[in-house]
Scaffold this active site. Sequence first.
Site, PDB file in Angstrom:
ATOM      1  CG  ASP B  85      -7.869  81.564 -34.020  1.00  0.00           C
ATOM      2  OD1 ASP B  85      -7.812  81.075 -32.865  1.00  0.00           O
ATOM      3  OD2 ASP B  85      -7.040  81.305 -34.910  1.00  0.00           O
ATOM      4  CD  GLU B 155      -4.625  76.510 -32.274  1.00  0.00           C
ATOM      5  OE1 GLU B 155      -3.921  75.509 -32.065  1.00  0.00           O
ATOM      6  OE2 GLU B 155      -5.538  76.537 -33.147  1.00  0.00           O
TER       7      GLU B 155
END
Lengths: 384, 384
Positions: B85, B155
């Site tokens: 991400d 994350e």
Amino acid sequence: MPELPSPVSAVDGRDGLDLSADVVELTRQLCDIPSESGAESRIADAVEAAVDALGHLRVLRFGNTVVARTELGRATRVAIAGHLDTVPINDNLPTRFVTVTEEDAAADVPGTRPGEYLWGRGTVDMKAGVATQLRVAASLAAPRHDVTWIWYDNEEVEASRNGLGLLSQVRPDLLHADFAILGEPTNGGVEGGCNGTLRADVRTHGRRAHSARAWAGVNAIHLAAPILERLADYEPATKRVDGLDYREGLNATRISGGVAGNVIPDLCTVHVNYRFAPSMSLDEACAFLESFFDGFDVEIVDRSPGARPGLDAGIARAFADAVGGEVRAKFGWTDVARFSALGVPAVNYGPGDPQKAHADDERVALDEIRSVERGLRAYLEDEA
Amino acid sequence: MPELPSPVSAVDGRDGLDLSADVVELTRQLCDIPSESGAESRIADAVEAAVDALGHLRVLRFGNTVVARTELGRATRVAIAGHLDTVPINDNLPTRFVTVTEEDAAADVPGTRPGEYLWGRGTVDMKAGVATQLRVAASLAAPRHDVTWIWYDNEEVEASRNGLGLLSQVRPDLLHADFAILGEPTNGGVEGGCNGTLRADVRTHGRRAHSARAWAGVNAIHLAAPILERLADYEPATKRVDGLDYREGLNATRISGGVAGNVIPDLCTVHVNYRFAPSMSLDEACAFLESFFDGFDVEIVDRSPGARPGLDAGIARAFADAVGGEVRAKFGWTDVARFSALGVPAVNYGPGDPQKAHADDERVALDEIRSVERGLRAYLEDEA
């Protein structure tokens, strides 16, 4: 010069006030006309109509401010003023009578006395005071001094809307007098003058960085440590002015700073409020504050001068003697400062405990309303 | 135990990744599949399909986390992980190539080097790192150590959604290894372990009063003076752990207090962030903070342990030697701590300048991408 709304023709009789009624009943009538700041037209209409009907007063209207004057050619003139607005109603109207027992009094704010009270919004701040003024205005057609009665709007909101303040700008002549009495609650005693007040933002400036690498930044909140230390160490003075003791105060009332939980902040702002004795001018107070926070970025954001009690003036002294009792210093800022700024000595004198002003259980002791009416009457009644 | 979405069948070929392409081209392909936190299904599908097609890896899928393992029966296993991400795109996709001149470099963040860069969201944090991992995973069918590749989601958002964290709770066996490498940006160097981090609210309690009568109250902002003094006076330590120097930090990152401009405040809250060396346990760090703010109301609101660099383990030492260069301490908290908590020594190793992570002009030097690919390959290539 600020614009004022055009005078409004008022008499519609909806809220006919009975100025011949007992002062407690009149207080009740005034309180039961809701008049939050900005919505005073109904009560101003009622007051204007009632004093106009008396015939012995010259009545003027400015927006929702009503001025009523005797013009008897006396050697001295007294201005007596009270505001018509209240803070927002919070399920505390209509008024009702309540009895405070010994037990209730012991459990309430310090100094509460048992007895009969009128309960509800505006009873203390300050329609009981207005009622005493209206009663004396109605019943004394030929007072010892000429009187300028002023009932005004928007006292509970920002200074720029204050009806007395606006009147002092467009018609300062109407505030001119040898002495002024403001009906703010004083527990029925006389409170002289008021402290001045300054508000300032004191700021520190740092440099942002990620808090995992704090050494790359400068922490503005840490830089504010000396600001709080100086405030915590400051011992406020009590200053004697014209025979009254004014207790000063210097306090942080707000603090803010920070960007995010993991960022070294680059700005911290401490909002401080300085209350200073009326022996100090506004300029002196600003200079003190700037020197007190030497080394920091200080911005004065609001300033109001204090008011000396002026009890050295004979006419003011005579008032204190007439109503009896000890004269105390007023600590909070009130509109007496507007008279003071025009050179008119002024005091606060009204029924009600200031600790109950704005409280949801606002209530005024009936005996205080009656005592203030007697005091005003004793002062103004012609001995002849 | 948190619920994970059921494994999703992925292969649809929309975003076919070419793992035989040059690592810079692969980085570009990964970046041009938008994958803000919470929207990683497209990129996870593409990664899963690409590694599944290789044939030499056992591929598992958990939500948008892809796990790919060699099962060669080696004596040692290495876990190598990267997140898929990015923080939100801010008009910085699709990627493009840019040249940084000497002049550009001098005007940019400290340490910027002139050269060729790939510009755009995710280039630094951390798709270049993922690209190096995918290239080595694809081309080394029989590495020296068994490898567990982990590419995970979420994350950049709250810890409770972190794909690696969720995997460590539902399948901790998949994180078990003798050593772990996380591809977070480190300018292509090796950064060992990470500091721990605590966040706490430190509060003072006073008593409200009108600021005109401050003596009736207790000013909570003034009471906070010693909190800021202690913070300002604190000298953060640098602690040597397993041969690396960890710089600590203790900072106020937020402060708030105050009710209104004319009210003595009854509450002041200082939000502090403590970054502590990985030689200290979470409990020790909490105890330090409580003792540091002795006499105040301290509430720990967030806590994450540090991670020791673990470079005393032979397998980790061998990695540092293989990729060359100095090993430095990592100051910011990273997911290496999740491996550390499972007893797995872990380091950060990835292309890109962390100062450009999350920046709108995020960009990675092409030579760093190539150098990290070479480093990983050198470490894993079988000498036989």
